[in-house]
Design a protein around this motif. Structure first.
Motif, PDB file in Angstrom:
ATOM      1  N   ASP A 133       0.799   4.054  -0.194  1.00 28.15           N
ATOM      2  CA  ASP A 133       1.427   3.020   0.691  1.00 28.15           C
ATOM      3  C   ASP A 133      -0.095   1.682   1.584  1.00 28.15           C
ATOM      4  O   ASP A 133      -0.620   2.766   1.895  1.00 28.15           O
ATOM      5  N   ILE A 134       0.062   0.509   1.398  1.00 33.63           N
ATOM      6  CA  ILE A 134      -0.736   0.159   1.726  1.00 33.63           C
ATOM      7  C   ILE A 134      -0.994  -0.519   2.797  1.00 33.63           C
ATOM      8  O   ILE A 134      -1.346  -0.297   3.818  1.00 33.63           O
ATOM      9  N   GLY A 135       0.606  -0.921   2.591  1.00 28.22           N
ATOM     10  CA  GLY A 135       1.568  -1.918   4.479  1.00 28.22           C
ATOM     11  C   GLY A 135       2.093  -2.635   3.988  1.00 28.22           C
ATOM     12  O   GLY A 135       2.628  -2.249   2.559  1.00 28.22           O
ATOM     13  N   HIS A 136       3.166  -3.748   4.706  1.00 26.61           N
ATOM     14  CA  HIS A 136       4.291  -3.908   5.076  1.00 26.61           C
ATOM     15  C   HIS A 136       4.153  -4.956   5.519  1.00 26.61           C
ATOM     16  O   HIS A 136       3.558  -4.907   6.661  1.00 26.61           O
ATOM     17  N   THR A 137       4.651  -6.531   5.739  1.00 33.07           N
ATOM     18  CA  THR A 137       4.832  -6.869   6.519  1.00 33.07           C
ATOM     19  C   THR A 137       6.399  -7.606   6.370  1.00 33.07           C
ATOM     20  O   THR A 137       6.826  -7.946   5.457  1.00 33.07           O
ATOM     21  N   ILE A 138       7.284  -7.148   7.671  1.00 34.59           N
ATOM     22  CA  ILE A 138       8.424  -8.136   7.678  1.00 34.59           C
ATOM     23  C   ILE A 138       8.340  -9.327   7.584  1.00 34.59           C
ATOM     24  O   ILE A 138       8.090 -10.320   8.532  1.00 34.59           O
ATOM     25  N   ILE A 139       8.996  -9.942   6.859  1.00 33.91           N
ATOM     26  CA  ILE A 139       8.880 -11.659   6.623  1.00 33.91           C
ATOM     27  C   ILE A 139      10.200 -12.296   7.606  1.00 33.91           C
ATOM     28  O   ILE A 139       9.842 -13.098   8.765  1.00 33.91           O
ATOM     29  N   ASP A 140      11.738 -11.864   7.338  1.00 32.94           N
ATOM     30  CA  ASP A 140      12.479 -11.903   8.429  1.00 32.94           C
ATOM     31  C   ASP A 140      14.099  -9.897   8.534  1.00 32.94           C
ATOM     32  O   ASP A 140      13.285  -9.970   7.766  1.00 32.94           O
ATOM     33  N   ALA A 141      14.919 -11.483   8.882  1.00 27.80           N
ATOM     34  CA  ALA A 141      15.316  -9.810   8.968  1.00 27.80           C
ATOM     35  C   ALA A 141      16.178  -9.422   7.887  1.00 27.80           C
ATOM     36  O   ALA A 141      17.147  -8.383   7.360  1.00 27.80           O
ATOM     37  N   HIS A 142      16.196 -10.573   6.563  1.00 29.32           N
ATOM     38  CA  HIS A 142      16.272 -10.020   4.912  1.00 29.32           C
ATOM     39  C   HIS A 142      15.695  -9.576   3.991  1.00 29.32           C
ATOM     40  O   HIS A 142      15.805  -9.996   2.781  1.00 29.32           O
ATOM     41  N   SER A 143      14.342  -9.577   4.751  1.00 26.96           N
ATOM     42  CA  SER A 143      13.032  -9.277   3.563  1.00 26.96           C
ATOM     43  C   SER A 143      11.619  -8.418   4.067  1.00 26.96           C
ATOM     44  O   SER A 143      11.534  -9.167   4.925  1.00 26.96           O
ATOM     45  N   VAL A 144      10.790  -8.452   2.855  1.00 27.38           N
ATOM     46  CA  VAL A 144      10.512  -7.256   3.679  1.00 27.38           C
ATOM     47  C   VAL A 144       9.089  -7.465   2.302  1.00 27.38           C
ATOM     48  O   VAL A 144      10.008  -7.121   0.921  1.00 27.38           O
ATOM     49  N   SER A 145       8.110  -7.324   2.754  1.00 28.14           N
ATOM     50  CA  SER A 145       6.839  -7.519   1.803  1.00 28.14           C
ATOM     51  C   SER A 145       6.233  -6.110   1.618  1.00 28.14           C
ATOM     52  O   SER A 145       5.799  -5.767   2.731  1.00 28.14           O
ATOM     53  N   VAL A 146       5.996  -5.098   0.679  1.00 23.26           N
ATOM     54  CA  VAL A 146       5.463  -4.086   0.519  1.00 23.26           C
ATOM     55  C   VAL A 146       4.764  -4.051  -0.069  1.00 23.26           C
ATOM     56  O   VAL A 146       4.420  -4.550  -1.014  1.00 23.26           O
ATOM     57  N   THR A 147       3.189  -3.554   0.275  1.00 24.18           N
ATOM     58  CA  THR A 147       1.865  -3.982  -1.344  1.00 24.18           C
ATOM     59  C   THR A 147       1.412  -2.474  -0.863  1.00 24.18           C
ATOM     60  O   THR A 147       1.581  -1.237   0.428  1.00 24.18           O
ATOM     61  N   PHE A 148       1.308  -1.463  -1.745  1.00 25.25           N
ATOM     62  CA  PHE A 148       1.241  -0.153  -2.385  1.00 25.25           C
ATOM     63  C   PHE A 148       0.097  -0.867  -4.166  1.00 25.25           C
ATOM     64  O   PHE A 148      -0.580  -1.002  -4.690  1.00 25.25           O
ATOM     65  N   GLU A 149      -0.650   0.781  -3.643  1.00 20.23           N
ATOM     66  CA  GLU A 149      -1.376   1.468  -4.775  1.00 20.23           C
ATOM     67  C   GLU A 149      -1.103   2.645  -5.424  1.00 20.23           C
ATOM     68  O   GLU A 149      -0.873   3.298  -4.829  1.00 20.23           O
ATOM     69  N   VAL A 150      -1.150   1.753  -7.292  1.00 29.87           N
ATOM     70  CA  VAL A 150      -0.567   3.288  -7.922  1.00 29.87           C
ATOM     71  C   VAL A 150      -2.005   4.066  -8.492  1.00 29.87           C
ATOM     72  O   VAL A 150      -2.224   2.690  -9.156  1.00 29.87           O
TER      73      VAL A 150
END
Length: 128
Positions: free
Chosen positions: A51-68
């Motif tokens: 996991d790199i990080g996450h950003t909560i955009i609003d009550a119904h969406s979140v952005s997830v950044t990860f590395e594989v």
């Protein structure tokens, strides 16, 4: 007579020695098979997800950044999830990763959620 009564004759010693050598041989065979099975198994290719990080955009969406990190030129899939403050899953998405010549790649995915999430993270990755 006393030695034969208590099983200390030469025949009993030979039999006991054969049994011990047989059990030792079976143990060596089983351990050798286990080492070969676990150490040389080509299907146990390592995939690492971080996991790199996450950003909560609003009550119904979140952005997830990860590395594989996975073997080059192999397709894979990853499951990404969003959790709320009571650690219940409120968002889930399976992402197909195309083959690439790079060993390590970064991805950012947008997850739709059913409730306000407080985190987004990678759940698991596997080769496809």
């Amino acid at each position: 007579m006393i030695a034969s009564r208590y099983g200390r004759t030469l025949d009993h010693k030979r039999r006991d020695r054969r049994i011990l050598w047989g059990l030792g041989g079976i143990f060596v065979l089983v351990m050798g098979a286990w080492v070969l099975w676990t150490g040389l198994d080509g299907a146990s290719t390592q995939i690492e997800a971080r996991d790199i990080g996450h950003t909560i955009i609003d009550a119904h969406s979140v952005s997830v950044t990860f590395e594989v990190s996975l073997p080059p030129n192999r397709p894979a899939s990853c499951a990404v999830q969003a959790l709320n403050e009571s650690y219940s899953v409120v968002g889930w998405k399976i992402i197909d990763l195309p083959p690439s010549t790079l060993y390590t790649r970064s991805f950012t995915e947008l997850l739709r959620t059913t409730d306000l999430s407080n985190t987004g993270l990678i759940y698991q990755c596997w080769l496809t």
